[in-house]
Design an enzyme around this catalytic site. Structure first.
Site, short mmCIF file in Angstrom:
data_model
loop_
_atom_site.label_atom_id
_atom_site.label_comp_id
_atom_site.label_asym_id
_atom_site.label_seq_id
_atom_site.Cartn_x
_atom_site.Cartn_y
_atom_site.Cartn_z
N GLN A 145 0.83 -1.21 0.00
CA GLN A 145 0.00 0.00 0.00
C GLN A 145 0.86 1.25 0.00
OE1 GLN A 145 -3.37 -0.06 2.71
NE2 GLN A 145 -3.29 2.16 2.96
N CYS A 175 -4.51 -10.32 4.19
CA CYS A 175 -3.37 -11.08 4.71
C CYS A 175 -3.25 -10.90 6.22
CB CYS A 175 -2.08 -10.67 4.02
SG CYS A 175 -1.65 -8.93 4.18
#
Length: 217
Positions: A145, A175
């Site tokens: 990200q 995750c």
């Protein structure tokens, strides 16, 4: 308004961040990709020849073509058509709540969220849908990200040369939600600022207020 199109390099480093097209590699054939899926099915403990799994390798590779389409797209080309006439406009242009779906490069598991983008034009602007498209290009790659946030900001900054760019992404990473610590609905927030948004605390605070304001009709 008169539109201008400018040629952009396909792939390069800018401010230490790789932007543009994806890496130039030799991609394996679809047959090899499907065989790799069969191997993973067997590794998971099931029979890839079982009736319900026989077409799974084909479906998975087709899904990958969609999930990772951003590798074959150039974000510079997305922003290449700009408009020089801004009719005296002298304030930020902002898109809020751009939905994004990407995949964590560490586990290849999805993370899903929203991006908020603003830029302060100088002498040219770009179609609003093109900003959302830039998010889509970078999201449809294996990502962190943090990197994606920087890539979006630096691409807009490089192409439009505005007074400043601000990008904020808030996303939930599966995750972390479905494996490991298994903490669902934990939002990860990343920001990147250039120009006036980095230098002027008031402009940065204004962007953050607009990006996080909720309860809108």
């Amino acid at each position: 308004m008169d539109a201008t199109a400018k040629d952009r390099p396909a792939r390069q480093l800018y401010a230490g961040i790789e932007i543009g097209r994806g890496p130039q590699i030799t991609r394996p054939s679809r047959e090899k990709a499907e065989e790799a899926v069969r191997t993973l099915i067997a590794y998971a403990g099931d029979d890839p020849q079982r009736e319900g799994l026989r077409d799974t390798p084909r479906r998975v590779t087709s899904a990958y073509d969609e999930f990772f389409a951003g590798y074959s797209e150039d974000p510079f080309e997305v922003l290449s058509r700009t408009f020089d006439e801004v009719a005296g406009y002298d304030d930020i242009v902002m898109l809020r709540d751009i939905e994004l779906h990407s995949h964590c490069e560490h586990h290849m598991i999805p993370f899903i969220g929203k991006a908020h983008i603003a830029y302060f034009p100088t002498d040219r602007v770009v179609g609003l849908s093109k900003l959302a498209r830039v998010v889509e290009v970078f999201a449809r790659r294996l990502q962190t990200q943090e990197t994606m946030t920087a890539q979006i900001a630096e691409t807009i900054d490089r192409v439009l040369k505005p007074k400043g760019v601000a990008v904020m992404i808030e996303a939930v990473h599966q995750c972390m939600s479905i494996r490991g610590v298994r903490k669902p609905d934990v939002a990860t927030i990343t920001t990147q600022f250039t120009g006036i948004f980095k230098e002027d605390p008031a402009q940065q605070a204004r962007f953050m207020q607009l990006a996080t304001e909720r309860g809108r009709s």
